[in-house]
Design a protein around this motif. Structure first.
Motif, PDB file in Angstrom:
ATOM      1  N   ARG A   1      31.055  -7.303  -4.055  1.00 33.33           N
ATOM      2  CA  ARG A   1      30.842  -8.739  -3.984  1.00 33.33           C
ATOM      3  C   ARG A   1      30.736  -9.347  -5.381  1.00 33.33           C
ATOM      4  N   LYS A   2      31.302 -10.535  -5.516  1.00 35.23           N
ATOM      5  CA  LYS A   2      31.408 -11.181  -6.811  1.00 35.23           C
ATOM      6  C   LYS A   2      30.049 -11.472  -7.439  1.00 35.23           C
ATOM      7  N   GLY A   3      29.136 -12.074  -6.684  1.00 38.79           N
ATOM      8  CA  GLY A   3      27.871 -12.501  -7.265  1.00 38.79           C
ATOM      9  C   GLY A   3      26.835 -11.402  -7.344  1.00 38.79           C
ATOM     10  N   THR A   4      26.583 -10.760  -6.221  1.00 36.61           N
ATOM     11  CA  THR A   4      25.514  -9.757  -6.161  1.00 36.61           C
ATOM     12  C   THR A   4      25.951  -8.386  -6.637  1.00 36.61           C
ATOM     13  N   ARG A   5      27.267  -8.160  -6.737  1.00 38.49           N
ATOM     14  CA  ARG A   5      27.837  -6.849  -7.069  1.00 38.49           C
ATOM     15  C   ARG A   5      27.497  -5.803  -6.027  1.00 38.49           C
TER      16      ARG A   5
ATOM     17  N   GLN B   1      25.218 -11.117 -19.638  1.00 35.54           N
ATOM     18  CA  GLN B   1      25.568  -9.784 -19.153  1.00 35.54           C
ATOM     19  C   GLN B   1      24.322  -9.009 -18.765  1.00 35.54           C
ATOM     20  N   ALA B   2      23.253  -9.150 -19.556  1.00 31.44           N
ATOM     21  CA  ALA B   2      22.004  -8.448 -19.246  1.00 31.44           C
ATOM     22  C   ALA B   2      21.398  -8.920 -17.931  1.00 31.44           C
ATOM     23  N   SER B   3      21.638 -10.180 -17.571  1.00 30.24           N
ATOM     24  CA  SER B   3      21.098 -10.707 -16.312  1.00 30.24           C
ATOM     25  C   SER B   3      22.017 -10.447 -15.123  1.00 30.24           C
ATOM     26  N   GLY B   4      23.074  -9.644 -15.332  1.00 29.24           N
ATOM     27  CA  GLY B   4      23.920  -9.220 -14.222  1.00 29.24           C
ATOM     28  C   GLY B   4      25.138 -10.077 -13.973  1.00 29.24           C
ATOM     29  N   ARG B   5      25.463 -10.989 -14.906  1.00 29.81           N
ATOM     30  CA  ARG B   5      26.640 -11.829 -14.713  1.00 29.81           C
ATOM     31  C   ARG B   5      27.899 -11.029 -15.034  1.00 29.81           C
TER      32      ARG B   5
ATOM     33  N   ALA C   1      32.002 -10.198 -15.925  1.00 30.91           N
ATOM     34  CA  ALA C   1      32.855 -10.678 -17.013  1.00 30.91           C
ATOM     35  C   ALA C   1      33.539 -11.993 -16.648  1.00 30.91           C
ATOM     36  N   THR C   2      33.877 -12.181 -15.374  1.00 30.31           N
ATOM     37  CA  THR C   2      34.519 -13.430 -14.964  1.00 30.31           C
ATOM     38  C   THR C   2      33.591 -14.627 -15.170  1.00 30.31           C
ATOM     39  N   THR C   3      32.301 -14.431 -14.887  1.00 32.05           N
ATOM     40  CA  THR C   3      31.334 -15.506 -15.114  1.00 32.05           C
ATOM     41  C   THR C   3      31.158 -15.768 -16.606  1.00 32.05           C
ATOM     42  N   GLN C   4      31.131 -14.699 -17.399  1.00 32.32           N
ATOM     43  CA  GLN C   4      31.015 -14.880 -18.842  1.00 32.32           C
ATOM     44  C   GLN C   4      32.204 -15.674 -19.385  1.00 32.32           C
ATOM     45  N   ARG C   5      33.371 -15.405 -18.861  1.00 32.09           N
ATOM     46  CA  ARG C   5      34.556 -16.151 -19.313  1.00 32.09           C
ATOM     47  C   ARG C   5      34.433 -17.626 -18.937  1.00 32.09           C
TER      48      ARG C   5
ATOM     49  N   VAL D   1      32.022 -16.843 -33.214  1.00 29.58           N
ATOM     50  CA  VAL D   1      30.885 -17.760 -33.136  1.00 29.58           C
ATOM     51  C   VAL D   1      29.702 -16.966 -32.585  1.00 29.58           C
ATOM     52  N   GLU D   2      28.833 -16.516 -33.459  1.00 29.69           N
ATOM     53  CA  GLU D   2      27.763 -15.598 -33.085  1.00 29.69           C
ATOM     54  C   GLU D   2      26.797 -16.174 -32.052  1.00 29.69           C
ATOM     55  N   PRO D   3      26.393 -17.459 -32.118  1.00 29.96           N
ATOM     56  CA  PRO D   3      25.461 -17.970 -31.102  1.00 29.96           C
ATOM     57  C   PRO D   3      26.000 -17.841 -29.683  1.00 29.96           C
ATOM     58  N   VAL D   4      27.319 -17.956 -29.523  1.00 30.41           N
ATOM     59  CA  VAL D   4      27.915 -17.812 -28.197  1.00 30.41           C
ATOM     60  C   VAL D   4      27.939 -16.344 -27.786  1.00 30.41           C
ATOM     61  N   VAL D   5      28.261 -15.463 -28.722  1.00 32.10           N
ATOM     62  CA  VAL D   5      28.299 -14.026 -28.415  1.00 32.10           C
ATOM     63  C   VAL D   5      26.934 -13.539 -27.962  1.00 32.10           C
ATOM     64  N   VAL D   6      25.884 -13.979 -28.648  1.00 28.66           N
ATOM     65  CA  VAL D   6      24.524 -13.580 -28.261  1.00 28.66           C
ATOM     66  C   VAL D   6      24.181 -14.102 -26.877  1.00 28.66           C
ATOM     67  N   TYR D   7      24.588 -15.331 -26.590  1.00 33.95           N
ATOM     68  CA  TYR D   7      24.311 -15.914 -25.272  1.00 33.95           C
ATOM     69  C   TYR D   7      25.057 -15.164 -24.179  1.00 33.95           C
ATOM     70  N   LEU D   8      26.303 -14.767 -24.442  1.00 33.72           N
ATOM     71  CA  LEU D   8      27.066 -14.010 -23.444  1.00 33.72           C
ATOM     72  C   LEU D   8      26.446 -12.639 -23.195  1.00 33.72           C
ATOM     73  N   LYS D   9      25.875 -12.053 -24.227  1.00 38.30           N
ATOM     74  CA  LYS D   9      25.179 -10.775 -24.038  1.00 38.30           C
ATOM     75  C   LYS D   9      23.977 -10.946 -23.115  1.00 38.30           C
ATOM     76  N   ASP D  10      23.277 -12.066 -23.265  1.00 38.44           N
ATOM     77  CA  ASP D  10      22.135 -12.339 -22.396  1.00 38.44           C
ATOM     78  C   ASP D  10      22.595 -12.532 -20.954  1.00 38.44           C
TER      79      ASP D  10
END
Length: 413
Positions: free
Chosen positions: A252-256, A53-57, A59-63, A42-51
């Protein structure tokens, strides 16, 4: 007569099949893919997950976000509405469905119950979706459609709008308080602030005695003494443990952010025993994982394996504590130490705001119950004592004469 909406959609009989899936790719650039019923990405979701990731989220948050989107897409597939054609009607019906429908259960899975556990007092997950799950879902879906509206790839009007504001902005606002966004999602449920639960000391000792290996004892000892999140500690490397200074480094989980956390001496004792047991069996480079599985082939210990380990100890006691309750336990222990500043506890827990740490000053449920029962016992004892007092004996409580004179206008005090 069954009530229907303008489109004739009957939510009472709607069946939402568990089609589609979320798959882990083992690719750091695209950790997760959302697949439709035909196993197509589902490409719209993949693009959103990339965004995200770019904002620092991480992999656990992406899931987590992708699981909310999978639930929404399953609903859309069931009502046969394309994602970019969804309107407020679909958002409204989805919000009703997720509120009133039972959660899907895997075949053979045990029945769930919301009855509080007799050992811990914690309620089970229940058959319905929790308000926190529904609130998180609404936030994710609103952000998903906001992203595609900005990119020009989705509907112009967000199906999940903000609530209408029916009064002047910041009316009756205390000027000493910070301004906050008072508009939440229109279909967002009311947030219920849950009081964190900790494990009582005697129950923790019983739980600790059920752990079957030095590795498990070391993990639990670190969790309960550092207050680190489960994923933060499991991500530690061999070189992150510093027994000489009683420190262990986590991300740290949120701030890394990289942060050193003090741990108890017992935690390092169990760690040393575990490392001696695994010596020569697993690599011990500074960048190698600190925690490994105990059976061959040796692999890095993941969250789900640690979760099952802790659940086995739980099952022996008939309890339902979670790994996160160990963090709550550490926080309560530190916050209740009169010689430890609350700001120190905030730093250890990694809270951005002190208000989050202040939750651990809330009285424990078992302490409140004991205090109230003691209150009732004292009341009962006081009532029985008063019953033995003769009616002819003067009461020890009386009004001052000069106050009565003022009250009835017979003089001044």
């Amino acid at each position: 007569m069954i009530e229907r909406d303008v489109q004739g959609r009957d939510l009472r009989t709607l069946v939402v099949p568990r089609v589609g899936s979320l798959v882990e790719t083992s690719d750091v650039w695209e950790p997760y893919w959302l697949l439709d019923p035909a196993a197509t990405v589902v490409e719209p979701v993949v693009v959103y997950l990339k965004d995200l990731q770019a904002s620092g989220r991480p992999a656990t948050t992406q899931r987590s976000y992708a699981m909310d989107l999978l639930r929404w897409f399953r609903f859309l597939w069931a009502v046969e509405v394309p994602w970019d054609r969804a309107t407020r009607d679909e958002a409204r019906d989805f919000s009703r469905w997720i509120q009133l429908s039972d959660k899907p259960r895997r075949t053979g899975a045990p029945a769930v119950s919301a009855v509080p556990n007799p050992v811990t007092g914690k309620a089970g997950p229940g058959r319905k979706y929790a308000s926190a799950t529904r609130g998180h879902s609404e936030t994710v879906l609103r952000g998903f459609y906001d992203f595609h509206a900005d990119a020009g790839s989705g509907p112009v009007v967000n199906p999940f709008p903000l609530a209408r504001r029916g009064r002047r902005p910041h009316a009756h606002h205390n000027p000493m308080d910070l301004h906050r966004n008072e508009r939440s999602g229109l279909y967002r449920p009311r947030h219920v602030q849950r009081v964190p639960r900790c494990i009582p000391d005697e129950k923790f000792n019983e739980l600790f005695a059920q752990l079957g290996s030095h590795r498990d004892r070391a993990l639990v000892a670190f969790w309960v003494s550092t207050g680190a999140r489960a994923s933060e500690l499991l991500g530690a490397h061999y070189g992150d443990a510093d027994p000489g200074q009683q420190l262990i480094t986590v991300v740290r989980k949120g701030t890394r952010a990289i942060q050193q956390l003090p741990a108890s001496p017992d935690a390092f004792v169990w760690l040393r025993l575990y490392q001696a047991q695994m010596y020569g069996l697993v690599p011990t480079g500074a960048d190698d994982p600190l925690w490994w599985t105990l059976r061959r082939p040796f692999r890095e210990l993941g969250y789900h394996a640690a979760y099952r380990m802790f659940n086995r100890a739980n099952a022996a006691l008939g309890a339902n504590w979670s790994l996160h309750d160990l963090r709550h336990t550490a926080a309560y222990r530190m916050a209740r130490d009169p010689d430890m500043l609350l700001t120190d506890v905030q730093w250890v827990l990694g809270h951005a705001h002190l208000s989050a740490t202040q939750l651990y000053l809330t009285p424990l449920t078992e302490d409140v119950i004991a205090d109230v029962l003691a209150h009732h016992a004292r009341r009962s004892a006081g009532t029985s004592t008063k019953a033995t007092v003769s009616a002819d004996e003067p009461s020890s409580l009386s009004y001052r004469p000069e106050s009565l004179n003022v009250l009835f206008g017979e003089g001044t005090a």
